[in-house]
Design an enzyme around this catalytic site. Structure first.
Site, mmCIF file in Angstrom:
data_model
loop_
_atom_site.group_PDB
_atom_site.id
_atom_site.type_symbol
_atom_site.label_atom_id
_atom_site.label_comp_id
_atom_site.label_asym_id
_atom_site.label_seq_id
_atom_site.Cartn_x
_atom_site.Cartn_y
_atom_site.Cartn_z
ATOM 1 N N GLU A 176 -7.497 15.800 19.003
ATOM 2 C CA GLU A 176 -7.080 16.617 17.921
ATOM 3 C C GLU A 176 -8.224 17.538 17.452
ATOM 4 O O GLU A 176 -8.200 18.758 17.236
ATOM 5 C CB GLU A 176 -6.757 15.616 16.863
ATOM 6 C CG GLU A 176 -6.317 16.398 15.622
ATOM 7 C CD GLU A 176 -5.874 15.507 14.364
ATOM 8 O OE1 GLU A 176 -5.023 14.457 14.787
ATOM 9 O OE2 GLU A 176 -6.459 15.365 13.262
ATOM 10 N N TYR A 177 -9.424 16.826 17.295
ATOM 11 C CA TYR A 177 -10.636 17.574 16.877
ATOM 12 C C TYR A 177 -10.974 18.591 18.159
ATOM 13 O O TYR A 177 -11.373 19.934 17.621
ATOM 14 C CB TYR A 177 -11.878 16.622 16.899
ATOM 15 C CG TYR A 177 -12.208 15.815 15.685
ATOM 16 C CD1 TYR A 177 -11.262 15.028 15.085
ATOM 17 C CD2 TYR A 177 -13.307 15.933 14.917
ATOM 18 C CE1 TYR A 177 -11.202 14.323 13.823
ATOM 19 C CE2 TYR A 177 -13.613 15.392 13.802
ATOM 20 C CZ TYR A 177 -12.573 14.401 13.355
ATOM 21 O OH TYR A 177 -12.955 13.812 12.202
ATOM 22 N N VAL A 190 -3.450 0.552 3.811
ATOM 23 C CA VAL A 190 -4.491 0.974 2.848
ATOM 24 C C VAL A 190 -5.849 1.340 3.608
ATOM 25 O O VAL A 190 -5.641 1.747 4.836
ATOM 26 C CB VAL A 190 -4.951 -0.581 2.435
ATOM 27 C CG1 VAL A 190 -3.755 -1.175 1.522
ATOM 28 C CG2 VAL A 190 -5.388 -1.777 3.101
ATOM 29 N N LYS A 191 -6.578 1.942 3.059
ATOM 30 C CA LYS A 191 -7.765 2.446 3.468
ATOM 31 C C LYS A 191 -8.561 1.593 4.283
ATOM 32 O O LYS A 191 -8.559 0.154 4.438
ATOM 33 C CB LYS A 191 -9.009 2.723 2.120
ATOM 34 C CG LYS A 191 -8.655 4.100 1.433
ATOM 35 C CD LYS A 191 -9.975 4.573 0.915
ATOM 36 C CE LYS A 191 -9.808 5.880 0.557
ATOM 37 N NZ LYS A 191 -8.839 5.739 -0.715
ATOM 38 N N GLY A 207 0.742 12.588 9.971
ATOM 39 C CA GLY A 207 0.701 12.763 8.689
ATOM 40 C C GLY A 207 2.034 12.339 7.715
ATOM 41 O O GLY A 207 2.433 11.675 8.072
ATOM 42 N N SER A 244 0.588 8.373 13.746
ATOM 43 C CA SER A 244 -0.085 10.144 13.581
ATOM 44 C C SER A 244 1.406 10.939 13.367
ATOM 45 O O SER A 244 2.344 10.402 13.386
ATOM 46 C CB SER A 244 -0.481 10.678 14.894
ATOM 47 O OG SER A 244 -0.662 11.934 14.953
ATOM 48 N N HIS A 280 -6.663 9.820 20.462
ATOM 49 C CA HIS A 280 -5.638 10.898 20.046
ATOM 50 C C HIS A 280 -6.461 11.885 18.929
ATOM 51 O O HIS A 280 -6.644 13.061 19.072
ATOM 52 C CB HIS A 280 -4.495 10.398 19.197
ATOM 53 C CG HIS A 280 -3.737 11.051 18.424
ATOM 54 N ND1 HIS A 280 -4.196 11.661 17.381
ATOM 55 C CD2 HIS A 280 -2.504 11.913 18.955
ATOM 56 C CE1 HIS A 280 -3.311 12.529 16.935
ATOM 57 N NE2 HIS A 280 -2.270 12.670 17.573
ATOM 58 N N ASN A 281 -7.310 11.379 18.020
ATOM 59 C CA ASN A 281 -7.855 12.000 16.909
ATOM 60 C C ASN A 281 -9.055 12.829 17.609
ATOM 61 O O ASN A 281 -9.176 13.863 17.010
ATOM 62 C CB ASN A 281 -8.401 11.358 15.675
ATOM 63 C CG ASN A 281 -7.393 10.919 14.809
ATOM 64 O OD1 ASN A 281 -6.090 10.960 15.268
ATOM 65 N ND2 ASN A 281 -7.617 10.531 13.539
ATOM 66 N N ARG A 284 -18.066 20.660 13.690
ATOM 67 C CA ARG A 284 -18.056 20.454 12.130
ATOM 68 C C ARG A 284 -19.369 19.980 11.423
ATOM 69 O O ARG A 284 -19.588 20.436 10.470
ATOM 70 C CB ARG A 284 -17.051 19.254 12.257
ATOM 71 C CG ARG A 284 -15.577 19.663 12.353
ATOM 72 C CD ARG A 284 -14.738 18.606 12.056
ATOM 73 N NE ARG A 284 -13.138 18.674 12.591
ATOM 74 C CZ ARG A 284 -12.229 18.082 12.269
ATOM 75 N NH1 ARG A 284 -12.394 17.095 11.162
ATOM 76 N NH2 ARG A 284 -11.013 18.191 12.766
ATOM 77 N N GLY A 328 0.947 -1.147 -0.181
ATOM 78 C CA GLY A 328 -0.135 0.002 -0.006
ATOM 79 C C GLY A 328 0.865 1.254 0.071
ATOM 80 O O GLY A 328 1.296 1.680 1.071
ATOM 81 N N LEU A 329 1.327 1.675 -1.195
ATOM 82 C CA LEU A 329 2.307 2.742 -1.268
ATOM 83 C C LEU A 329 1.766 4.033 -1.574
ATOM 84 O O LEU A 329 2.200 4.852 -2.334
ATOM 85 C CB LEU A 329 3.303 2.373 -2.141
ATOM 86 C CG LEU A 329 4.032 0.886 -1.668
ATOM 87 C CD1 LEU A 329 4.906 0.592 -2.979
ATOM 88 C CD2 LEU A 329 4.634 1.226 -0.473
ATOM 89 N N ALA A 330 0.361 4.461 -1.150
ATOM 90 C CA ALA A 330 -0.106 5.718 -1.310
ATOM 91 C C ALA A 330 1.028 6.639 -0.123
ATOM 92 O O ALA A 330 1.857 6.102 0.211
ATOM 93 C CB ALA A 330 -1.501 5.973 -0.752
ATOM 94 N N LYS A 375 -5.254 5.603 19.425
ATOM 95 C CA LYS A 375 -5.155 6.606 18.256
ATOM 96 C C LYS A 375 -6.485 7.218 17.955
ATOM 97 O O LYS A 375 -6.421 8.409 17.514
ATOM 98 C CB LYS A 375 -4.747 6.033 16.801
ATOM 99 C CG LYS A 375 -4.604 6.713 15.581
ATOM 100 C CD LYS A 375 -3.695 7.849 15.765
ATOM 101 C CE LYS A 375 -3.368 8.668 14.660
ATOM 102 N NZ LYS A 375 -4.354 8.946 13.655
HETATM 103 C C1 6PG Z 1 -2.808 12.165 12.425
HETATM 104 C C2 6PG Z 1 -4.247 12.688 11.995
HETATM 105 C C3 6PG Z 1 -4.679 11.784 10.752
HETATM 106 C C4 6PG Z 1 -6.097 12.054 10.239
HETATM 107 C C5 6PG Z 1 -6.483 13.501 9.983
HETATM 108 C C6 6PG Z 1 -7.649 13.607 9.321
HETATM 109 O O1 6PG Z 1 -2.696 11.877 13.680
HETATM 110 O O2 6PG Z 1 -1.977 12.153 11.705
HETATM 111 O O3 6PG Z 1 -4.966 12.409 12.957
HETATM 112 O O4 6PG Z 1 -4.464 10.456 11.164
HETATM 113 O O5 6PG Z 1 -6.037 11.497 9.009
HETATM 114 O O6 6PG Z 1 -6.379 14.284 11.280
HETATM 115 O O7 6PG Z 1 -8.853 13.546 10.179
HETATM 116 P P1 6PG Z 1 -10.273 14.233 9.725
HETATM 117 O O8 6PG Z 1 -10.302 14.193 8.139
HETATM 118 O O9 6PG Z 1 -11.138 13.356 10.320
HETATM 119 O O10 6PG Z 1 -10.185 15.650 10.072
#
Ligand code: 6PG
Length: 473
Positions: free
Chosen positions: A189-190, A74-75, A130, A128, A185-186, A287, A9-11, A182
């Site tokens: 993040e939100y 992958v997704k 990106g 995490s 964590h997200n 959101r 999975g090389l995206a 994770k």
């Molecule tokens: C990370 C991010 C990542 C996630 C984006 C998008 O830790 O590198 O959390 O995993 O893809 O934050 O999240 P949303 O599209 O839901 O905002």
């Protein structure tokens, strides 16, 4: 010679992870469903280390040393199941499949159990940071068996971000623990992003500052206790000018926030666990509200307060304090959820370690996490971060400013759901008595749902429709 680890999975995330491994001297097998990506990787970055390109799954698996370490990038969802089904039959007992995508932890638990039956390790791993993080050092949150971590951990720790020499990677716990952490964590993040957005909105529409001026405010904040990746990039985004129109970039972007699902999962899971993560929930709902264009169009003419934008002296400092205090609440709620998940699933997660591995590499990396690490070091069983000495004092000192900001937002009609719900949570925890007693009385009135008393053990019911005497239930 064989590859030490393989990535299929090389995206962009998979490609950068493979490059990171190669750059650290680990021969890495690479595979992609469409071969062009594999070729492109080797052509463009082949000089960064040893890549072993494979055309077919069979070739890929054969190129790995044993026990095989096979990372799938992958997704989430059906594509992940499909790839597992493609590779699992080619593997032998003791081999491991590492899922580095944003999978739902319940899927990870299911997959881990199924592959364990077949003698294979399945390691659901949060990653995490990106694209940049994947290449230069992400924060890595692996679940799965302790045995699999022995074979995999050293490699992951090698490519993870380091803070004070400590890798931002640790074995989180068995089966779905890594993906659960994770996910939270997200969620955090939100919440963090929503609080930052509210800060910007207030500085703009209550204090009347321009995006460029607000960028400067964020730059200043980034030299203090709020220092973090998200504050840093906020300043960058706000300072950016749209080339086509010459207007501030933030003014030409459609104001409808999207989401891929991890924040929503965090809230859904929190509801199931009975954990109040109101800050994360408000962020997900904010959101959602932004995305309802029709609803917003229909409501645009509703009356608001008759106040004008005005300069409020000291307001930026008040907002800094509100942001800090609300952020402590958001993290306290997120850590509460991890604690609850850990208990529910028997994961035995070390909360201090989670703060430690989030200090670098990930999207929520921040100076502040070192304080959270210290809080759990001082008391691993603390019921909430809010009562930790340091945070209790800091939030206590910020609360007057926090209240002024929430009041100002309400008076000016500027939505601040993150700030206000965080404050409500703080005040709810502080309260000597909550009106939940009345709620219980109502429930008993209409449905004989019973209540407990402050002065005696047992459950009671009042005969509301009769003589209103009390009976023991
Ligand atoms: C990370 C991010 C990542 C996630 C984006 C998008 O830790 O590198 O959390 O995993 O893809 O934050 O999240 P949303 O599209 O839901 O905002």
């Amino acid at each position: 010679s064989k590859a030490r680890i393989g990535v299929t999975g090389l995206a962009v995330m998979g490609r950068n992870l493979a490059r990171n491994l190669a750059r650290h001297g680990h021969p890495v097998a690479v595979h992609n469903r469409t071969e062009a990506r594999t070729k492109a990787l080797v052509t463009e970055f082949g000089d960064e280390g040893t890549f072993v390109p494979a055309e077919t799954p069979e070739e890929f698996v054969a190129s790995l040393e044993r026990p095989r370490r096979l990372v799938i990038m992958v997704k989430a969802g059906a594509p992940t199941d499909a790839v597992i089904e493609e590779f699992a039959p080619l593997l032998e007992p003791g081999d491991m499949i590492v899922d580095g995508g944003n999978a739902h932890f319940a899927d990870t638990r299911r997959r881990e159990a199924a592959l364990r039956e077949r003698g294979l390790h399945f390691v659901g791993t949060g990653i995490s940071g990106g694209e940049e993080g994947a290449l230069h050092g992400p924060s890595i949150m692996p679940g799965g068996s302790a045995e699999s971590y022995e074979a995999l951990g050293p490699l992951l720790e090698d490519i993870a971000a380091k803070v004070d020499g400590t890798p931002c990677c640790v074995h989180v716990g068995p089966d779905g623990a890594g993906h659960f952490v994770k996910m939270v964590h997200n969620g955090i993040e939100y919440a963090d992003m929503q609080l930052i957005a509210e800060s910007y909105d207030l500085l703009r529409h209550a204090a009347g500052l321009s995006p460029a001026e607000i960028a400067e405010v964020f730059r200043t904040w980034n030299t203090g206790r709020l220092e973090s990746y998200l504050i840093e990039i906020t300043a960058e985004v706000l300072a950016h000018t749209d080339a086509a129109t010459g207007r501030p970039f933030v003014d030409v972007v459609l104001d409808q926030a999207e989401q891929k699902g991890t924040g929503r999962w965090t809230v859904q899971t929190a509801l199931d666990l009975g954990v109040p993560v109101s800050g994360i929930a408000e962020a997900v709902f904010a959101r959602s509200v932004s995305g309802h264009a029709d609803l917003r169009r229909a409501a645009r003419g509703l009356p608001g307060p008759q106040n004008d934008v005005r300069y409020l002296s000291g307001f930026a400092d008040d907002v800094e304090q509100a942001l800090y205090a609300s952020k402590v609440v958001a993290y306290a709620q997120g850590f509460h959820q991890i604690q609850a998940g850990s208990e529910e699933y028997g994961w035995n997660i070390d909360l201090g370690q989670m703060a430690t591995i989030w200090r670098g590499g990930c999207i929520i990396r921040a100076r502040f996490l070192d304080r959270i690490r210290a809080a759990y070091e001082a008391d691993p069983r603390t019921p909430t971060l809010l009562t930790d000495d340091h945070f209790a004092e800091a939030v206590g000192a910020a609360q007057d400013a926090w209240r002024r900001v929430v009041t100002t937002a309400a008076q000016l009609g500027i939505p601040a759901p993150g700030f206000s719900s965080a404050l409500a949570y703080y005040d709810s925890l502080r309260a000597e008595r909550l009106p939940a007693a009345l709620t219980q009385g109502q429930r008993d009135f209409f449905g004989a749902h019973t209540y407990r008393r402050v002065d005696r053990e047992g459950s009671f019911h009042t005969l509301w429709g009769g003589d209103r005497s009390e009976v023991e239930a």
